[in-house]
Scaffold this active site. Structure first.
Site, PDB file in Angstrom:
ATOM      1  N   HIS A   1       0.853  -1.201   0.000  1.00 25.87           N
ATOM      2  CA  HIS A   1       0.000   0.000   0.000  1.00 25.87           C
ATOM      3  C   HIS A   1       0.883   1.242   0.000  1.00 25.87           C
ATOM      4  O   HIS A   1       1.647   1.440  -0.932  1.00 25.87           O
ATOM      5  CB  HIS A   1      -0.940  -0.099   1.212  1.00 25.87           C
ATOM      6  CG  HIS A   1      -2.034   0.932   1.270  1.00 25.87           C
ATOM      7  ND1 HIS A   1      -2.400   1.734   0.234  1.00 25.87           N
ATOM      8  CD2 HIS A   1      -2.869   1.247   2.298  1.00 25.87           C
ATOM      9  CE1 HIS A   1      -3.403   2.516   0.603  1.00 25.87           C
ATOM     10  NE2 HIS A   1      -3.698   2.246   1.854  1.00 25.87           N
TER      11      HIS A   1
ATOM     12  N   HIS B   1      -2.630  -2.173  -9.637  1.00 23.54           N
ATOM     13  CA  HIS B   1      -3.594  -1.496  -8.760  1.00 23.54           C
ATOM     14  C   HIS B   1      -4.881  -2.316  -8.748  1.00 23.54           C
ATOM     15  O   HIS B   1      -5.273  -2.892  -9.756  1.00 23.54           O
ATOM     16  CB  HIS B   1      -3.901  -0.083  -9.268  1.00 23.54           C
ATOM     17  CG  HIS B   1      -4.470   0.802  -8.210  1.00 23.54           C
ATOM     18  ND1 HIS B   1      -5.800   0.797  -7.876  1.00 23.54           N
ATOM     19  CD2 HIS B   1      -3.868   1.678  -7.383  1.00 23.54           C
ATOM     20  CE1 HIS B   1      -6.006   1.654  -6.906  1.00 23.54           C
ATOM     21  NE2 HIS B   1      -4.856   2.212  -6.576  1.00 23.54           N
TER      22      HIS B   1
ATOM     23  N   ASP C   1       2.697   5.430  -6.774  1.00 22.46           N
ATOM     24  CA  ASP C   1       3.972   5.285  -6.050  1.00 22.46           C
ATOM     25  C   ASP C   1       5.185   5.146  -6.948  1.00 22.46           C
ATOM     26  O   ASP C   1       6.321   5.177  -6.457  1.00 22.46           O
ATOM     27  CB  ASP C   1       3.883   4.052  -5.132  1.00 22.46           C
ATOM     28  CG  ASP C   1       2.870   4.288  -4.021  1.00 22.46           C
ATOM     29  OD1 ASP C   1       1.910   3.509  -3.919  1.00 22.46           O
ATOM     30  OD2 ASP C   1       3.036   5.288  -3.298  1.00 22.46           O
TER      31      ASP C   1
HETATM   32  C1  SDX Z   1      -1.471   2.230  -3.356  1.00 26.27           C
HETATM   33  O1  SDX Z   1      -6.177   0.877  -3.212  1.00 26.27           O
HETATM   34  C2  SDX Z   1      -5.685   2.038  -3.455  1.00 26.27           C
HETATM   35  O2  SDX Z   1      -6.342   2.917  -3.957  1.00 26.27           O
HETATM   36  C3  SDX Z   1      -4.253   2.219  -3.027  1.00 26.27           C
HETATM   37  C4  SDX Z   1      -3.600   3.536  -3.422  1.00 26.27           C
HETATM   38  C5  SDX Z   1      -4.185   4.705  -2.681  1.00 26.27           C
HETATM   39  O3  SDX Z   1      -4.077   5.839  -3.177  1.00 26.27           O
HETATM   40  O4  SDX Z   1      -4.673   4.485  -1.548  1.00 26.27           O
HETATM   41  O5  SDX Z   1      -3.754   3.749  -4.815  1.00 26.27           O
HETATM   42  C6  SDX Z   1      -2.107   3.529  -3.094  1.00 26.27           C
HETATM   43  O6  SDX Z   1      -1.405   1.408  -2.483  1.00 26.27           O
HETATM   44  C7  SDX Z   1      -0.982   1.930  -4.750  1.00 26.27           C
HETATM   45  C8  SDX Z   1      -0.438   0.473  -4.891  1.00 26.27           C
HETATM   46  C9  SDX Z   1       0.994   0.477  -4.385  1.00 26.27           C
HETATM   47  N1  SDX Z   1       1.488  -0.912  -4.293  1.00 26.27           N
HETATM   48  C10 SDX Z   1       2.442  -1.358  -5.138  1.00 26.27           C
HETATM   49  O7  SDX Z   1       2.897  -0.718  -6.082  1.00 26.27           O
HETATM   50  C11 SDX Z   1       2.935  -2.764  -4.827  1.00 26.27           C
HETATM   51  C12 SDX Z   1       2.996  -3.582  -6.102  1.00 26.27           C
HETATM   52  N2  SDX Z   1       1.611  -3.817  -6.572  1.00 26.27           N
HETATM   53  C13 SDX Z   1       0.989  -5.057  -6.225  1.00 26.27           C
HETATM   54  O8  SDX Z   1       1.323  -5.553  -4.951  1.00 26.27           O
HETATM   55  C14 SDX Z   1      -0.491  -5.104  -6.590  1.00 26.27           C
HETATM   56  O9  SDX Z   1      -0.598  -4.617  -7.872  1.00 26.27           O
HETATM   57  C15 SDX Z   1      -1.501  -4.398  -5.715  1.00 26.27           C
HETATM   58  C16 SDX Z   1      -1.391  -4.797  -4.287  1.00 26.27           C
HETATM   59  C17 SDX Z   1      -1.363  -2.929  -5.832  1.00 26.27           C
HETATM   60  C18 SDX Z   1      -2.887  -4.819  -6.232  1.00 26.27           C
HETATM   61  O10 SDX Z   1      -2.985  -6.162  -6.030  1.00 26.27           O
HETATM   62  P1  SDX Z   1      -4.308  -6.984  -6.433  1.00 26.27           P
HETATM   63  O11 SDX Z   1      -5.354  -6.091  -6.989  1.00 26.27           O
HETATM   64  O12 SDX Z   1      -4.664  -7.841  -5.280  1.00 26.27           O
HETATM   65  O13 SDX Z   1      -3.846  -7.833  -7.640  1.00 26.27           O
HETATM   66  P2  SDX Z   1      -3.130  -9.238  -7.488  1.00 26.27           P
HETATM   67  O14 SDX Z   1      -2.052  -9.174  -6.446  1.00 26.27           O
HETATM   68  O15 SDX Z   1      -4.182 -10.281  -7.368  1.00 26.27           O
HETATM   69  O16 SDX Z   1      -2.389  -9.361  -8.919  1.00 26.27           O
HETATM   70  C19 SDX Z   1      -3.053  -9.861 -10.062  1.00 26.27           C
HETATM   71  C20 SDX Z   1      -1.951 -10.495 -10.866  1.00 26.27           C
HETATM   72  C21 SDX Z   1      -1.150 -11.539 -10.078  1.00 26.27           C
HETATM   73  O17 SDX Z   1      -0.568 -12.404 -11.039  1.00 26.27           O
HETATM   74  P3  SDX Z   1      -1.256 -13.911 -11.242  1.00 26.27           P
HETATM   75  O18 SDX Z   1      -1.415 -14.504  -9.858  1.00 26.27           O
HETATM   76  O19 SDX Z   1      -2.597 -13.610 -11.903  1.00 26.27           O
HETATM   77  O20 SDX Z   1      -0.296 -14.641 -12.117  1.00 26.27           O
HETATM   78  O21 SDX Z   1      -0.959  -9.487 -11.212  1.00 26.27           O
HETATM   79  C22 SDX Z   1       0.270  -9.802 -10.587  1.00 26.27           C
HETATM   80  C23 SDX Z   1      -0.020 -10.769  -9.459  1.00 26.27           C
HETATM   81  O22 SDX Z   1       1.117 -11.583  -9.193  1.00 26.27           O
HETATM   82  N3  SDX Z   1       0.797  -8.533 -10.076  1.00 26.27           N
HETATM   83  C24 SDX Z   1       2.055  -8.162 -10.195  1.00 26.27           C
HETATM   84  C25 SDX Z   1       2.108  -6.893  -9.630  1.00 26.27           C
HETATM   85  N4  SDX Z   1       0.888  -6.535  -9.179  1.00 26.27           N
HETATM   86  C26 SDX Z   1       0.087  -7.574  -9.449  1.00 26.27           C
HETATM   87  N5  SDX Z   1       3.145  -8.801 -10.741  1.00 26.27           N
HETATM   88  C27 SDX Z   1       4.285  -8.099 -10.687  1.00 26.27           C
HETATM   89  N6  SDX Z   1       4.424  -6.851 -10.173  1.00 26.27           N
HETATM   90  C28 SDX Z   1       3.349  -6.236  -9.637  1.00 26.27           C
HETATM   91  N7  SDX Z   1       3.497  -5.016  -9.124  1.00 26.27           N
END
Ligand code: SDX
Length: 429
Positions: free
Chosen positions: A268, A307, A363
């Site tokens: 997050h 996201h 971010d």
């Molecule tokens: C913020 O919610 C908000 O609005 C948050 C925010 C705010 O203003 O409050 O916008 C701020 O928190 C932004 C997000 C910052 N976090 C990151 O950058 C961390 C990296 N991102 C991931 O951890 C992820 O994208 C999330 C946590 C942001 C979202 O995760 P989801 O929606 O639960 O999606 P998921 O983990 O189920 O991913 C779906 C697929 C998966 O692959 P498969 O299992 O389908 O093979 O996408 C992949 C994930 O492994 N994936 C990524 C990835 N993000 C998702 N693979 C590589 N790198 C990534 N960053």
């Protein structure tokens, strides 16, 4: 005229049900009538991590994840970033409208004159290790504010609410800067009421022996825009924590501490710090393909990408990316920017990321600007918490005023052991 309802047949009983659809959703409790017999509790909806569950109605922030749209109280984020200020946006989020001149003047005055904190805060700041993470300090100190203002527990008293809201927005920068000054062993400057909100924060961060701190206006403005972009984002993890803790009628300082704790996580608000760590580990553009390969093999994530809602470019990331050039004109170009730009270019042409709709989020670039402004990476999530406090407060107020809301208490699906008798220790195998 098509009926706004679901017709459901329970194949277990052959019974049929009509569930009304409103605002594109069904009320989960309408499923409870679907039962197999008098002892059946009724059908539950199961949705770990709330992937497809609305926990509230809201009128604060609107996001269209597919189109990359973000509005605060109906105003596009692009217009607010260009024309507004963070404190005006904070007023908009909390009170639902842009303030008149007199309302804004009053708001600015009230915030300005509440930036100081009780001297005792310094005493327990000394209890933290010299190298304590500023986010850990911020969570502890904002929670402690509830003990300095016990009237904050009167959450339905309008006057008390207003003064707590003012104190939270005014004191978060002060506590944030103190958490940094503690980590570098420097004294805590006093707020300067002649300065704007972000200029004063920079004063509290960086003032040395000069009589009066003077902020670089370009950097102060860039930080103000970054604060606008981070102010709210509908029902994200930390806002959910704010609403959940607030639903038990806890005081707003304790609820903000809980929200800050949720924001601390690297998935997050901790992602902006994790992005810089990632870029430093990659080290050079020629090592990007190797890094991308390791991510695709499941070894870690591309931090700052992806996201839950945006399945397109995060509109905030676009604005921040454009702002970077203005900041770097003052601070000098951050060499990690070249790695970030190349990483984005490669990722957005790689089917692994494109097929999963993984784009840069807020971010991905923000940390590069913070680093160029000399903030240590450990301060990046603190820089997220400061502005998000106004969004958390707006959501908390909306929750308290929502007649449909009660104390948050989700159900569960129990898959554990059935009833069994205690076994004396000598009989255990
Ligand atoms: C913020 O919610 C908000 O609005 C948050 C925010 C705010 O203003 O409050 O916008 C701020 O928190 C932004 C997000 C910052 N976090 C990151 O950058 C961390 C990296 N991102 C991931 O951890 C992820 O994208 C999330 C946590 C942001 C979202 O995760 P989801 O929606 O639960 O999606 P998921 O983990 O189920 O991913 C779906 C697929 C998966 O692959 P498969 O299992 O389908 O093979 O996408 C992949 C994930 O492994 N994936 C990524 C990835 N993000 C998702 N693979 C590589 N790198 C990534 N960053």
């Amino acid at each position: 005229m098509a009926k706004e309802s679901l017709s459901i047949t329970d194949n277990r009983t052959g019974k049929q049900y009509e569930i009304p659809i409103k605002h594109g959703s069904i009320h989960a409790t309408d499923l409870r009538q679907i039962r197999t017999g008098p002892d059946d509790f009724g059908l539950l909806s199961y949705d770990p991590a709330f992937m497809n569950t609305a926990a509230c109605t809201s009128r604060i922030t609107y996001i269209d994840g597919d189109k990359g749209i973000l509005h605060y109280r109906g105003y596009p984020i692009e217009q607010l970033a260009e024309k507004s200020t963070y404190l005006e946006v904070a007023y908009l989020l909390i009170y639902g409208k842009l303030p008149t001149k007199s309302e804004l003047d009053r708001w600015l005055h009230d915030i300005t004159y509440h930036t100081m904190v009780h001297e005792n805060i310094k005493k327990f700041l000394d209890g933290y290790r010299y190298d304590a993470h500023p986010m850990g300090i911020l969570i502890g100190t904002v929670a402690a504010l509830s003990t300095f203002y016990p009237d904050a527990h009167n959450i339905f008293d309008q006057r008390s609410r207003e003064i707590q809201i003012c104190r939270l927005i005014a004191k978060m920068p002060t506590l944030a800067a103190m958490s940094f000054r503690h980590s570098v062993g420097q004294p805590y400057p006093l707020p300067d009421n002649d300065l704007s909100y972000t200029e004063n924060f920079l004063n509290l961060m960086w003032k040395a022996t000069e009589v009066k701190y003077a902020a670089n206006p370009i950097l102060a403005k860039a930080l103000d825009v970054l604060f606008i972009l981070h102010a709210d984002h509908e029902q994200n993890c930390s806002t959910t924590a704010m609403r959940c803790v607030g639903s038990s009628h806890s005081d707003p300082y304790s609820a903000v501490a809980a929200a800050s704790a949720a924001l601390y996580g690297p998935l997050h608000g901790g992602a902006n710090e994790a992005v810089l760590t990632m870029l430093k580990e990659i080290g050079s553009k020629d090592r990007i393909p190797e890094f991308i390969k390791s991510v695709k093999e499941g070894h870690g994530k591309l931090m700052g990408f992806g996201h839950r809602v945006y399945k397109n470019y995060d509109p905030r990331a676009k604005i921040i990316k454009r702002m970077a050039d203005q900041v770097f004109e003052v601070t000098g170009r951050n060499p990690l920017l070249d790695i970030a730009l190349e990483l984005e270019r490669i990722a957005l042409s790689d089917d692994y990321f494109v097929s999963r709709k993984l784009y840069p989020n807020v971010d991905f670039y923000s940390g590069l600007i913070y680093q160029a402004m000399r903030f240590p990476t450990t301060m990046f999530t603190v820089l997220f918490a400061i502005p998000r406090t106004s969004g958390w407060i707006a959501q908390w107020l909306e929750m308290l005023g929502d007649e449909e809301q009660k104390i948050a208490r989700p159900r569960q699906i129990y898959l554990g052991e059935q009833k069994r008798d205690y076994v004396p220790i000598e009989q255990r195998r």
